[in-house]
Design a protein around this motif. Sequence first.
Motif, PDB file in Angstrom:
ATOM      1  N   LEU A 331       0.865  -1.187   0.000  1.00  0.00           N
ATOM      2  CA  LEU A 331       0.000   0.000   0.000  1.00  0.00           C
ATOM      3  C   LEU A 331       0.888   1.219   0.000  1.00  0.00           C
ATOM      4  CD1 LEU A 331      -2.547  -1.045   2.811  1.00  0.00           C
ATOM      5  CD2 LEU A 331      -2.601  -1.633   0.370  1.00  0.00           C
ATOM      6  N   ASN A 332       0.726   2.106  -0.983  1.00  0.00           N
ATOM      7  CA  ASN A 332       1.721   3.156  -1.166  1.00  0.00           C
ATOM      8  C   ASN A 332       1.030   4.444  -1.623  1.00  0.00           C
ATOM      9  OD1 ASN A 332       4.082   4.573  -1.583  1.00  0.00           O
ATOM     10  ND2 ASN A 332       4.987   3.076  -2.977  1.00  0.00           N
ATOM     11  N   ARG A 349       1.040  -6.527   3.743  1.00  0.00           N
ATOM     12  CA  ARG A 349       2.234  -6.832   4.515  1.00  0.00           C
ATOM     13  C   ARG A 349       3.086  -5.588   4.744  1.00  0.00           C
ATOM     14  NH1 ARG A 349       3.786 -12.579   1.629  1.00  0.00           N
ATOM     15  NH2 ARG A 349       2.116 -13.790   2.608  1.00  0.00           N
ATOM     16  N   THR A 350       3.183  -4.732   3.729  1.00  0.00           N
ATOM     17  CA  THR A 350       3.955  -3.504   3.879  1.00  0.00           C
ATOM     18  C   THR A 350       3.099  -2.322   3.452  1.00  0.00           C
ATOM     19  OG1 THR A 350       4.897  -3.680   1.643  1.00  0.00           O
ATOM     20  CG2 THR A 350       6.123  -4.705   3.448  1.00  0.00           C
ATOM     21  N   ALA A 351       3.281  -1.187   4.134  1.00  0.00           N
ATOM     22  CA  ALA A 351       2.448  -0.027   3.836  1.00  0.00           C
ATOM     23  C   ALA A 351       3.166   1.249   4.243  1.00  0.00           C
ATOM     24  CB  ALA A 351       1.117  -0.126   4.576  1.00  0.00           C
ATOM     25  N   GLY A 360      -7.357  -1.757   8.701  1.00  0.00           N
ATOM     26  CA  GLY A 360      -6.829  -2.892   7.944  1.00  0.00           C
ATOM     27  C   GLY A 360      -6.184  -3.953   8.813  1.00  0.00           C
ATOM     28  N   GLN A 361      -5.530  -4.902   8.146  1.00  0.00           N
ATOM     29  CA  GLN A 361      -4.886  -5.997   8.852  1.00  0.00           C
ATOM     30  C   GLN A 361      -3.547  -6.288   8.197  1.00  0.00           C
ATOM     31  OE1 GLN A 361      -6.991  -9.715   8.660  1.00  0.00           O
ATOM     32  NE2 GLN A 361      -5.624 -10.754  10.107  1.00  0.00           N
ATOM     33  N   ARG A 362      -2.498  -6.238   9.022  1.00  0.00           N
ATOM     34  CA  ARG A 362      -1.177  -6.602   8.522  1.00  0.00           C
ATOM     35  C   ARG A 362      -0.983  -8.096   8.645  1.00  0.00           C
ATOM     36  NH1 ARG A 362       4.686  -3.950  10.211  1.00  0.00           N
ATOM     37  NH2 ARG A 362       5.917  -5.198   8.732  1.00  0.00           N
TER      38      ARG A 362
END
Length: 363
Positions: A331-332, A349-351, A360-362
């Motif tokens: 997510l960027n 996983r990465t944001a 949200g949920q990692r």
Amino acid sequence: MRPTRIVSAVTALALSAVLAQVAPAYAAHVSCGQVITQSTTLDSDVGPCPNNGIIVGADNITLNLNGYRVFGTAGPGDRAGVYVFRRSGVTVRNGTVSNFDGGVVIEGGSNNTVANVVARDNIGRGTGAQRTIYGDGIAILSSVDNLVVSSRAINNGPFAGIGVYSAVDIDHPRQTTGVSSGNVLEGNQISDNIRARDGSLNNPEASGVRFEPGGSNNTARNNQMLRNGIDGIQIFSGGGGHVVENNLIHGNGFFRTAVRRGNGITLFRGNADNLIRNNRITRNADSGIWVQGPAGANPGSVRNRILDNYVVGNVALPSIVNVNFSPHFDLNDRNPDCDANVWFGNRYRTANPPCTTAGGQRL
């Protein structure tokens, strides 16, 4: 529910509605460049065609390819395989269009349908005096309320498997002007569009779907965008209000070796009010969802809603450092504090920055 399951149910309904509305078509032998003015069913392949395949010359008719192929020559300059120019209510279905500069081209029309068509190996090549027009498997130019359903766009370029273009776009010369809006891409497989301008695999810029500058309120729903040269889907400046939902966007961007790798979804600066929802975006070479930020007086991509997407395992290749495209995450958002973009309920996983992770949920 995985998008592939949603595709099968929703697309079947959409396609059955299309097929129920088509007029009877009569078997006919059609030659290269022929203009048809009544519903027609092919009785054989058409080609190789050096200058357009079949031209649709009337409203409210059906071209049933009947499982046959319309094909161009090995070189550039063959123009469109099926050309629907300033027509409404036309259906093109059930066959293959290949080896043209553009496969199926709808220009200046409305309420047309492309169903169960395979558009493959349509490649516009060259620059300057050698430049050819088109460069997509299926191209919608300055047209409104068209439907592309249950079709396949494979190995086209240099622009897209399916491209939606408006008058402000300079890469697609045309005879019409106007904004492309209200077009729907539903339940298509858009894969392996990896060709560059010279027809090679050298730094290809072909994406799965392009919503080009100036367009508005177009929809990409329940599609599979797989292994395309750069981005799975691109939304350009000067428009917005597009909907991108329930798509599987996987493995794009591995062929770009200059400037940057490819993202799952790219929202370029200067567009707004898009809805990106419930997509499955996995193992793309660079970012999963990438939203471009401002540059000088140019605003970023703003007021977008990015909701309930599964965005995992992207940045699958070492990234190319670029001031406009770095750094790289699932997510960027490159707007300061996400500006007026709403990110909510995404799994990742990465944001970056933290505002992309709300609700949200990692994983």
